[in-house]
Scaffold this motif. Structure first.
Motif, PDB file in Angstrom:
ATOM      1  N   UNK A   1       0.829  -1.204   0.000  1.00 58.20           N
ATOM      2  CA  UNK A   1       0.000   0.000   0.000  1.00 58.20           C
ATOM      3  C   UNK A   1       0.864   1.256   0.000  1.00 58.20           C
ATOM      4  N   UNK A   2       1.956   1.232   0.753  1.00 55.85           N
ATOM      5  CA  UNK A   2       2.863   2.373   0.809  1.00 55.85           C
ATOM      6  C   UNK A   2       3.533   2.599  -0.545  1.00 55.85           C
ATOM      7  N   UNK A   3       3.992   1.533  -1.152  1.00 53.90           N
ATOM      8  CA  UNK A   3       4.646   1.645  -2.456  1.00 53.90           C
ATOM      9  C   UNK A   3       3.680   2.214  -3.496  1.00 53.90           C
ATOM     10  N   UNK A   4       2.450   1.714  -3.496  1.00 57.16           N
ATOM     11  CA  UNK A   4       1.458   2.183  -4.465  1.00 57.16           C
ATOM     12  C   UNK A   4       1.123   3.655  -4.252  1.00 57.16           C
ATOM     13  N   UNK A   5       1.107   4.081  -2.995  1.00 60.88           N
ATOM     14  CA  UNK A   5       0.773   5.478  -2.688  1.00 60.88           C
ATOM     15  C   UNK A   5       1.784   6.440  -3.304  1.00 60.88           C
ATOM     16  N   UNK A   6       3.073   6.093  -3.274  1.00 63.81           N
ATOM     17  CA  UNK A   6       4.113   7.010  -3.719  1.00 63.81           C
ATOM     18  C   UNK A   6       4.569   6.764  -5.154  1.00 63.81           C
ATOM     19  N   UNK A   7       4.252   5.602  -5.700  1.00 58.55           N
ATOM     20  CA  UNK A   7       4.780   5.230  -7.011  1.00 58.55           C
ATOM     21  C   UNK A   7       4.387   6.257  -8.077  1.00 58.55           C
ATOM     22  N   UNK A   8       5.384   6.744  -8.790  1.00 55.25           N
ATOM     23  CA  UNK A   8       5.136   7.702  -9.859  1.00 55.25           C
ATOM     24  C   UNK A   8       4.996   9.145  -9.409  1.00 55.25           C
ATOM     25  N   UNK A   9       5.115   9.399  -8.122  1.00 55.87           N
ATOM     26  CA  UNK A   9       4.982  10.766  -7.614  1.00 55.87           C
ATOM     27  C   UNK A   9       6.339  11.445  -7.558  1.00 55.87           C
ATOM     28  N   UNK A  10       6.301  12.766  -7.441  1.00 56.68           N
ATOM     29  CA  UNK A  10       7.524  13.555  -7.276  1.00 56.68           C
ATOM     30  C   UNK A  10       7.269  14.597  -6.196  1.00 56.68           C
ATOM     31  N   UNK A  11       6.996  14.110  -4.993  1.00 55.55           N
ATOM     32  CA  UNK A  11       6.687  14.946  -3.841  1.00 55.55           C
ATOM     33  C   UNK A  11       7.963  15.105  -3.018  1.00 55.55           C
ATOM     34  N   UNK A  12       8.368  16.324  -2.684  1.00 58.73           N
ATOM     35  CA  UNK A  12       9.634  16.488  -1.951  1.00 58.73           C
ATOM     36  C   UNK A  12       9.663  15.821  -0.586  1.00 58.73           C
ATOM     37  N   UNK A  13       8.518  15.514   0.012  1.00 59.88           N
ATOM     38  CA  UNK A  13       8.542  14.823   1.304  1.00 59.88           C
ATOM     39  C   UNK A  13       8.556  13.314   1.134  1.00 59.88           C
ATOM     40  N   UNK A  14       8.414  12.840  -0.097  1.00 57.78           N
ATOM     41  CA  UNK A  14       8.363  11.405  -0.345  1.00 57.78           C
ATOM     42  C   UNK A  14       9.630  10.877  -0.992  1.00 57.78           C
ATOM     43  N   UNK A  15       9.584   9.658  -1.535  1.00 59.12           N
ATOM     44  CA  UNK A  15      10.763   9.042  -2.150  1.00 59.12           C
ATOM     45  C   UNK A  15      11.038   9.639  -3.526  1.00 59.12           C
ATOM     46  N   UNK A  16      12.209  10.183  -3.700  1.00 61.69           N
ATOM     47  CA  UNK A  16      12.566  10.799  -4.968  1.00 61.69           C
ATOM     48  C   UNK A  16      12.471   9.781  -6.104  1.00 61.69           C
ATOM     49  N   UNK A  17      11.894  10.172  -7.238  1.00 66.56           N
ATOM     50  CA  UNK A  17      11.743   9.183  -8.325  1.00 66.56           C
ATOM     51  C   UNK A  17      13.057   8.665  -8.874  1.00 66.56           C
ATOM     52  N   UNK A  18      14.112   9.490  -8.917  1.00 70.60           N
ATOM     53  CA  UNK A  18      15.389   9.048  -9.476  1.00 70.60           C
ATOM     54  C   UNK A  18      16.291   8.400  -8.439  1.00 70.60           C
TER      55      UNK A  18
END
Length: 297
Positions: free
Chosen positions: A153-170
């Motif tokens: 659920x956590x992975x799906x929530x952030x996947x594909x996002x580019x939110x500075x408080x979340x996991x950087x896409x690169x």
């Protein structure tokens, strides 16, 4: 005034849980704990510096059994930055702290993410996330031999996002995409190490319950993640955090967990707690309180 936590360790049976500092932050409570102001800190001003900001520790928990080396969360990474009027972040010490335990990155067999906020994924690769984007070229995972696990659920929530408080896409999402594994509530990731779903701060937020796999030591260690950011939230459990995705669920999760751990066999491990990350929750006479633990090792 409270200070960020130093290295400390607790034991249950032959299993050790060691807090490894990576760095720390100073946060403006009016920004990050908005329901605490203007008067909520009057009874807790020992936590505040001269600006009225409070410290949070940032690091990782190393769980060692007879033949396992597990890291829970990966800190901020080698980054220092400020958010004017709101926060100061300082990181970079995790690998040195790991080396002081006699371990190299190649010795870590499992990485467990409680969630994927930027201050929990910083050492995923050689490039730390930062508010203005990653600086440098990703050359690989920091812990190349480790399984990397998180709630689906956590992975799906952030996947594909580019939110500075979340996991950087690169720096985080792309390198993990081919190796990430998933767990669910109640899953056992190692003997005596069990996942406990604690949603609210993020949709797939998880804590860990560590027990003696031999069953000889009755104590358990609950590694919180971000169910709480400060010991004050044990007493002020209604205080919400700025980055809570579902603040109401976060409060309900926190209150339920606090009720479940008001006993003398549960040791709380709060990775953001100042001073001492290990301790107990004392049942309320009038108000629930925190008692810092006596670390070993």
């Amino acid at each position: 005034m409270s200070r960020p936590a130093a290295r400390s360790q607790i034991r249950t049976g032959r299993t050790t849980v060691t807090y490894l500092p990576d760095g720390h932050a100073w946060l403006n409570p009016g920004v990050f704990l908005p329901s605490s102001v203007p008067s909520g800190w009057a009874a807790h001003d020992a936590f505040l510096d001269e600006r009225g900001w409070f410290p949070v520790s940032i690091g990782s928990f190393l769980i060692r059994t007879d033949d396992r080396a597990i890291l829970v969360d990966l800190g901020l990474g080698a980054a220092d930055f400020s958010l004017p009027g709101a926060a100061e972040f300082h990181g970079g010490g995790l690998l040195d702290a790991l080396a002081a335990e006699g371990l190299s990155p190649e010795d870590v067999d499992t990485v467990v993410y409680t969630h994927l906020h930027h201050d929990h994924v910083g050492w995923t690769t050689n490039v730390p996330p930062a508010p203005d984007g990653p600086g440098g070229t990703v050359t690989g995972l920091t812990f190349p031999a480790a399984r990397h696990l998180v709630s689906e659920t956590e992975w799906a929530h952030w996947s594909g996002t580019n939110d500075p408080v979340g996991p950087d896409p690169l720096a985080v999402q792309e390198p993990l995409a081919e190796v990430i594994g998933f767990f669910g509530d109640g899953d056992v990731v190692a003997p005596g190490v069990r996942i406990l779903a604690t949603p609210g701060h993020t949709p797939g937020h998880s804590s860990l319950v560590v027990t003696d796999p031999d069953g000889e030591d009755p104590r358990r260690v609950v590694v919180l993640g971000d169910v709480m950011h400060c010991q004050v939230q044990i007493t002020e459990s209604h205080w919400t955090f700025a980055f809570d995705v579902d603040p109401a669920e976060g409060v309900a999760t926190r209150e339920q967990l606090l009720k479940e751990i008001e006993d003398d066999r549960t040791i709380l491990a709060g990775g953001h707690f100042a001073g001492q990350v290990f301790g107990r929750v004392l049942p309320p006479a009038l108000r629930r309180t925190w008692a810092a633990g006596q670390a070993t090792g």
